[in-house]
Design a protein around this motif. Structure first.
Motif, mmCIF file in Angstrom:
data_model
loop_
_atom_site.group_PDB
_atom_site.id
_atom_site.type_symbol
_atom_site.label_atom_id
_atom_site.label_comp_id
_atom_site.label_asym_id
_atom_site.label_seq_id
_atom_site.Cartn_x
_atom_site.Cartn_y
_atom_site.Cartn_z
ATOM 1 N N THR A 288 0.835 -1.199 0.000
ATOM 2 C CA THR A 288 0.000 0.000 0.000
ATOM 3 C C THR A 288 0.872 1.252 0.000
ATOM 4 O OG1 THR A 288 -1.824 -1.146 1.107
ATOM 5 C CG2 THR A 288 -1.790 1.257 1.268
ATOM 6 N N LYS A 289 1.910 1.252 0.822
ATOM 7 C CA LYS A 289 2.822 2.400 0.857
ATOM 8 C C LYS A 289 3.485 2.615 -0.499
ATOM 9 C CE LYS A 289 3.989 2.223 5.776
ATOM 10 N NZ LYS A 289 5.049 1.896 6.757
ATOM 11 N N GLY B 163 1.836 7.595 -6.474
ATOM 12 C CA GLY B 163 0.804 8.563 -6.836
ATOM 13 C C GLY B 163 -0.502 7.931 -7.273
ATOM 14 N N ILE B 164 -0.709 6.664 -6.948
ATOM 15 C CA ILE B 164 -1.933 5.953 -7.322
ATOM 16 C C ILE B 164 -3.037 6.305 -6.328
ATOM 17 C CG2 ILE B 164 -2.972 3.671 -7.687
ATOM 18 C CD1 ILE B 164 -0.687 4.349 -9.690
ATOM 19 N N HIS B 165 -4.192 6.697 -6.870
ATOM 20 C CA HIS B 165 -5.314 7.120 -6.019
ATOM 21 C C HIS B 165 -6.475 6.131 -6.026
ATOM 22 C CE1 HIS B 165 -3.363 10.903 -5.260
ATOM 23 N NE2 HIS B 165 -3.168 11.056 -6.556
ATOM 24 N N SER B 166 -6.247 4.912 -6.478
ATOM 25 C CA SER B 166 -7.287 3.881 -6.445
ATOM 26 C C SER B 166 -7.783 3.710 -5.016
ATOM 27 C CB SER B 166 -6.715 2.531 -6.905
ATOM 28 O OG SER B 166 -6.133 2.616 -8.162
ATOM 29 N N MET B 167 -9.031 3.248 -4.883
ATOM 30 C CA MET B 167 -9.524 2.921 -3.548
ATOM 31 C C MET B 167 -8.841 1.630 -3.106
ATOM 32 S SD MET B 167 -13.331 1.939 -2.146
ATOM 33 C CE MET B 167 -14.060 3.530 -2.485
ATOM 34 N N ILE B 168 -8.162 1.693 -1.976
ATOM 35 C CA ILE B 168 -7.521 0.497 -1.420
ATOM 36 C C ILE B 168 -8.241 0.126 -0.133
ATOM 37 C CG2 ILE B 168 -5.402 -0.564 -0.566
ATOM 38 C CD1 ILE B 168 -3.807 1.451 -2.227
ATOM 39 N N VAL B 169 -8.649 -1.127 -0.065
ATOM 40 C CA VAL B 169 -9.331 -1.647 1.110
ATOM 41 C C VAL B 169 -8.424 -2.671 1.771
ATOM 42 C CG1 VAL B 169 -11.357 -2.875 1.969
ATOM 43 C CG2 VAL B 169 -11.573 -1.279 0.045
ATOM 44 N N THR C 288 -2.690 4.082 8.311
ATOM 45 C CA THR C 288 -1.510 4.932 8.218
ATOM 46 C C THR C 288 -0.763 4.692 6.909
ATOM 47 O OG1 THR C 288 -1.308 4.986 10.625
ATOM 48 C CG2 THR C 288 0.660 5.557 9.376
ATOM 49 N N ALA C 289 -0.797 3.456 6.424
ATOM 50 C CA ALA C 289 -0.136 3.124 5.157
ATOM 51 C C ALA C 289 -0.854 3.743 3.960
ATOM 52 C CB ALA C 289 -0.057 1.609 4.991
ATOM 53 N N GLY C 290 -2.165 4.057 4.137
ATOM 54 C CA GLY C 290 -2.875 4.729 3.052
ATOM 55 C C GLY C 290 -4.136 4.069 2.538
ATOM 56 N N VAL C 291 -4.655 3.052 3.262
ATOM 57 C CA VAL C 291 -5.904 2.452 2.789
ATOM 58 C C VAL C 291 -7.076 3.400 3.038
ATOM 59 C CG1 VAL C 291 -5.094 0.069 3.121
ATOM 60 C CG2 VAL C 291 -6.427 1.182 4.934
#
Length: 145
Positions: free
Chosen positions: A91-92, A98-104, A120-123
């Motif tokens: 995820t980091k 610069g990827i803005h996909s929704m990450i679950v 914190t990693a960006g999900v």
């Protein structure tokens, strides 16, 4: 002619609202990242029930490599604990590109500390696995709005 018309309409077992759901989601691209073959298969079947044929990989490095070669996804279901590269590292890396996909984030644990580490990693979301139809519906509604 009438027999053929009647047979085709009665052979459809889907409800009109199910057809709408499938139509709305069929253009969404989804990546499932999980080392557990049972969870991969479960999430694959669940997503297909919503009209989505996901791309499936077994670890975080494979997911990062897909973005490196130019692939893009609307939604990524990212397992936390995997060999080679775990979901937090992946995820980091993905966010760092610069990827803005929704990450679950998808985790075996319901511990807030583990979910916080994923956030914190960006999900965008973090849920305990396996995902449910209600959670998939929530995510797809978020993506489609």
């Amino acid at each position: 002619m009438e027999v053929g018309d009647g047979a085709s309409s009665s052979s459809s077992s889907k409800k009109p609202e199910e057809d709408e759901i499938v139509e709305k989601n069929k253009n969404l691209s989804v990546l499932v990242v999980d080392d557990d073959p049972v969870i991969r298969r479960f999430h694959d079947m669940l997503l297909q029930s919503f009209g989505i044929k996901p791309h499936i990989v077994e670890n975080g490095k494979e997911s990062v490599d897909l973005f490196v070669i130019g692939q893009s996804y609307d939604l990524i279901l990212m397992d936390k604990e995997m060999p080679v590269m775990n979901g937090i590292e992946a995820t980091k890396e993905i966010r760092g590109m610069g990827i803005h996909s929704m990450i679950v984030g998808v985790t075996d644990s319901d511990l807030d500390s583990e979910k916080q580490e994923f956030r914190t990693a960006g999900v965008d979301y973090c849920f305990e696995k396996p995902l449910t139809p209600e959670r998939i519906n929530l995510l797809l509604n978020d993506l489609n709005n």
